[in-house]
Scaffold this motif. Sequence first.
Motif, PDB file in Angstrom:
ATOM      1  N   TRP A   1       3.929  -0.191  -9.194  1.00 24.97           N
ATOM      2  CA  TRP A   1       5.098   0.628  -9.484  1.00 24.97           C
ATOM      3  C   TRP A   1       6.307   0.016  -8.816  1.00 24.97           C
ATOM      4  N   TYR A   2       7.427   0.025  -9.525  1.00 24.90           N
ATOM      5  CA  TYR A   2       8.664  -0.572  -9.030  1.00 24.90           C
ATOM      6  C   TYR A   2       9.783   0.453  -9.118  1.00 24.90           C
ATOM      7  N   LEU A   3      10.594   0.499  -8.064  1.00 27.24           N
ATOM      8  CA  LEU A   3      11.792   1.317  -8.052  1.00 27.24           C
ATOM      9  C   LEU A   3      12.967   0.374  -8.264  1.00 27.24           C
ATOM     10  N   VAL A   4      13.733   0.624  -9.306  1.00 28.55           N
ATOM     11  CA  VAL A   4      14.897  -0.205  -9.620  1.00 28.55           C
ATOM     12  C   VAL A   4      16.138   0.521  -9.116  1.00 28.55           C
ATOM     13  N   GLY A   5      17.004  -0.206  -8.408  1.00 30.95           N
ATOM     14  CA  GLY A   5      18.202   0.435  -7.905  1.00 30.95           C
ATOM     15  C   GLY A   5      19.096  -0.508  -7.130  1.00 30.95           C
ATOM     16  N   TYR A   6      20.061   0.087  -6.464  1.00 36.38           N
ATOM     17  CA  TYR A   6      21.026  -0.663  -5.671  1.00 36.38           C
ATOM     18  C   TYR A   6      20.658  -0.519  -4.206  1.00 36.38           C
ATOM     19  N   CYS A   7      20.450  -1.646  -3.525  1.00 36.32           N
ATOM     20  CA  CYS A   7      20.091  -1.661  -2.106  1.00 36.32           C
ATOM     21  C   CYS A   7      21.381  -1.675  -1.273  1.00 36.32           C
ATOM     22  N   CYS A   8      21.571  -0.626  -0.476  1.00 38.09           N
ATOM     23  CA  CYS A   8      22.779  -0.517   0.347  1.00 38.09           C
ATOM     24  C   CYS A   8      22.754  -1.522   1.509  1.00 38.09           C
TER      25      CYS A   8
ATOM     26  N   MET B   1       0.846  -1.173   0.000  1.00 38.74           N
ATOM     27  CA  MET B   1       0.000   0.000   0.000  1.00 38.74           C
ATOM     28  C   MET B   1       0.891   1.236   0.000  1.00 38.74           C
ATOM     29  N   TRP B   2       0.549   2.203  -0.793  1.00 37.71           N
ATOM     30  CA  TRP B   2       1.296   3.457  -0.866  1.00 37.71           C
ATOM     31  C   TRP B   2       0.889   4.357   0.273  1.00 37.71           C
ATOM     32  N   PRO B   3       1.682   5.378   0.565  1.00 36.33           N
ATOM     33  CA  PRO B   3       1.391   6.280   1.677  1.00 36.33           C
ATOM     34  C   PRO B   3      -0.002   6.896   1.636  1.00 36.33           C
ATOM     35  N   ASN B   4      -0.572   7.065   0.462  1.00 37.90           N
ATOM     36  CA  ASN B   4      -1.891   7.675   0.372  1.00 37.90           C
ATOM     37  C   ASN B   4      -3.018   6.666   0.546  1.00 37.90           C
ATOM     38  N   GLY B   5      -2.681   5.390   0.788  1.00 33.83           N
ATOM     39  CA  GLY B   5      -3.698   4.383   1.074  1.00 33.83           C
ATOM     40  C   GLY B   5      -4.314   3.712  -0.136  1.00 33.83           C
ATOM     41  N   ARG B   6      -3.889   4.073  -1.344  1.00 33.41           N
ATOM     42  CA  ARG B   6      -4.454   3.461  -2.547  1.00 33.41           C
ATOM     43  C   ARG B   6      -3.432   2.515  -3.154  1.00 33.41           C
TER      44      ARG B   6
ATOM     45  N   GLY C   1      -1.275   0.487  -5.568  1.00 33.77           N
ATOM     46  CA  GLY C   1      -0.913   0.608  -6.968  1.00 33.77           C
ATOM     47  C   GLY C   1      -0.977   2.001  -7.547  1.00 33.77           C
ATOM     48  N   ARG C   2      -1.260   3.011  -6.736  1.00 33.97           N
ATOM     49  CA  ARG C   2      -1.394   4.368  -7.281  1.00 33.97           C
ATOM     50  C   ARG C   2      -0.718   5.389  -6.364  1.00 33.97           C
ATOM     51  N   PRO C   3       0.582   5.567  -6.537  1.00 37.53           N
ATOM     52  CA  PRO C   3       1.303   6.518  -5.685  1.00 37.53           C
ATOM     53  C   PRO C   3       0.958   7.963  -6.051  1.00 37.53           C
ATOM     54  N   GLU C   4       1.179   8.845  -5.107  1.00 32.57           N
ATOM     55  CA  GLU C   4       0.998  10.274  -5.366  1.00 32.57           C
ATOM     56  C   GLU C   4       1.980  10.721  -6.446  1.00 32.57           C
ATOM     57  N   ALA C   5       1.556  11.640  -7.268  1.00 34.34           N
ATOM     58  CA  ALA C   5       2.423  12.179  -8.319  1.00 34.34           C
ATOM     59  C   ALA C   5       3.670  12.811  -7.717  1.00 34.34           C
TER      60      ALA C   5
END
Length: 69
Positions: A56-63, A1-6, A8-12
């Motif tokens: 939505w997916y964030l691709v990156g390097y996990c420290c 769940m995204w911070p706005n509670g929806r 699959g639909r993050p805030e812009a």
Amino acid sequence: MWPNGRAGRPEAALLLDLSEAIQLRRRVAIDYRSHHERITHRKVEPYGLAGWWNHWYLVGYCCLRHDYR
């Protein structure tokens, strides 16, 4: 769940902030939720964003894990 509670639909604004961090090559701090519903706090070097089937997916390097995710 995204911070706005929806699911699959993050805030812009969140997508814009992540896009800026990608462009500026700036690390971000996130709370990561695994498929087992475990939450860990991580620092990530973001490389890209991808949307697929209302997720939505964030691709990156996990420290924390010292690996690409």
